[in-house]
Design a protein around this motif. Structure first.
Motif, mmCIF file in Angstrom:
data_model
loop_
_atom_site.group_PDB
_atom_site.id
_atom_site.type_symbol
_atom_site.label_atom_id
_atom_site.label_comp_id
_atom_site.label_asym_id
_atom_site.label_seq_id
_atom_site.Cartn_x
_atom_site.Cartn_y
_atom_site.Cartn_z
ATOM 1 N N SER A 104 1.021 -1.137 0.048
ATOM 2 C CA SER A 104 0.084 0.156 0.045
ATOM 3 C C SER A 104 0.796 1.233 0.098
ATOM 4 O O SER A 104 2.178 1.010 0.074
ATOM 5 N N TYR A 105 0.393 2.522 -0.010
ATOM 6 C CA TYR A 105 1.151 3.356 -0.092
ATOM 7 C C TYR A 105 0.253 4.686 0.288
ATOM 8 O O TYR A 105 -0.916 5.098 -0.080
ATOM 9 N N ILE A 106 1.107 5.923 0.727
ATOM 10 C CA ILE A 106 0.457 7.268 1.017
ATOM 11 C C ILE A 106 0.750 8.164 0.216
ATOM 12 O O ILE A 106 1.976 8.328 0.102
ATOM 13 N N HIS A 107 0.002 8.723 -0.742
ATOM 14 C CA HIS A 107 0.168 9.853 -1.391
ATOM 15 C C HIS A 107 -0.197 11.165 -1.020
ATOM 16 O O HIS A 107 -1.385 11.290 -0.021
ATOM 17 N N THR A 108 0.619 11.995 -0.938
ATOM 18 C CA THR A 108 0.457 13.505 -0.415
ATOM 19 C C THR A 108 0.252 14.375 -1.645
ATOM 20 O O THR A 108 1.305 14.402 -2.365
ATOM 21 N N GLN A 114 -3.487 13.737 2.422
ATOM 22 C CA GLN A 114 -3.025 12.362 2.237
ATOM 23 C C GLN A 114 -4.133 11.274 2.012
ATOM 24 O O GLN A 114 -5.351 11.296 2.401
ATOM 25 N N LEU A 116 -4.745 7.106 1.082
ATOM 26 C CA LEU A 116 -4.101 5.758 1.232
ATOM 27 C C LEU A 116 -4.396 5.134 -0.114
ATOM 28 O O LEU A 116 -5.504 5.002 -0.609
ATOM 29 N N ARG A 194 -7.216 4.722 9.215
ATOM 30 C CA ARG A 194 -5.595 5.043 8.888
ATOM 31 C C ARG A 194 -5.158 6.519 9.054
ATOM 32 O O ARG A 194 -4.291 6.710 9.379
ATOM 33 N N VAL A 196 -6.404 9.192 7.230
ATOM 34 C CA VAL A 196 -5.921 9.842 5.922
ATOM 35 C C VAL A 196 -7.264 10.694 5.729
ATOM 36 O O VAL A 196 -8.198 10.501 6.180
#
Length: 266
Positions: A104-108, A114, A116, A194, A196
């Motif tokens: 998985s990844y967190i994009h800002t 943010q 998920l 999470r 986000v």
């Protein structure tokens, strides 16, 4: 070829190796866009389908080649394997041919929001209570794609543009809508858990952007039925692109430009 630059692009559920993959549309999209980060949110290659019956059109290889060239030429490519290409989950934390593999990844975004990133098959349990057999990968869905395939063959013969009959029918079946809503609610719940601002996923082949309980839910759709992608624009906002519709408009503009040039030359 004219290209449009986006800071980030998300695609998923391409299903290369499956006969209903709209690889030509995706290839056109990839060649028409540039980005700093390209996210592949699962089910890029359909290993399930190829185990049942091997199928590989040259355009499928061209899609992989195009992605590889982007990775080699400075685009950061992040791959989050899905359930149909779950074999690549064995490479989480590694880099394959300049492509980063993540669970998985967190994009800002540039606005500081943010998101998920997850394929979405983790939420299958939320829809199993439904009597309709999952909508994805079952006999009913294969039949919808069969109808979709032949409808668009006839439309093409008479000069019509691509249109998703499968999506049209699916969105009018009550049980299918229930399953989709249950999936979306499960995804929104996970984003809340999470901590986000939103979630970006695929899996159910249902493109969508909506805000619910202060969470931005984004689904980038697929390249089986809908030919859709998510992009982050220059202002940091996420947009949903229906490429079959955009391609139709681009073709119209291009045709008019050619006609104008011919008239001018005459």
């Amino acid at each position: 070829m004219k290209t449009t630059h986006y800071p980030s692009i998300w695609i998923s559920d391409v299903h290369l190796g499956y006969k209903d993959c709209k690889a030509e549309y995706l290839l056109d999209f990839l060649n028409s866009t540039q980005c700093d980060v390209l996210y592949l949110v699962g089910d890029i290659v359909d290993l399930w389908s190829m185990k049942r019956q091997f199928y590989w059109n040259p355009s499928h290889y061209q899609v992989l080649e195009c992605i590889q060239k982007k990775a080699e030429n400075g685009t950061r490519v992040i791959y989050i394997p899905g359930n149909h290409d779950e074999t690549f989950r064995n490479y989480v934390g590694k880099t394959l041919f300049n492509v980063e593999v993540h669970k998985s990844y967190i994009h800002t975004t540039s606005l500081g929001k943010q998101f998920l990133l997850i394929h979405g098959d983790d939420f299958d349990s939320a829809t199993r209570y439904n009597k309709l057999i999952s909508v994805i990968g079952d006999v009913a869905y294969d039949f919808l794609l069969f109808l979709n395939r032949w409808t668009n063959r006839f439309r093409k013969l008479y000069g019509g543009h691509y249109w998703s009959l499968a999506s049209y029918i699916k969105n009018r079946v009550h049980k299918a809508r229930e399953a989709i809503l249950a999936f979306e609610n499960a995804a929104i719940h996970e984003a809340k858990r999470r901590g986000v601002d939103g979630i970006i996923c695929g899996h159910i082949h249902q493109p969508e952007i909506k805000v619910q309980d202060s969470i931005v839910y984004c689904n980038d759709g697929d390249w089986i039925e809908n030919c859709t992608a998510l992009v982050e624009n220059q202002e940091g906002r996420i947009e949903l692109l229906h490429w079959s519709d955009i391609k139709k408009v681009l073709n119209m503009v291009e045709t008019n430009e050619i006609k104008a040039a011919k008239v001018k030359a005459a």
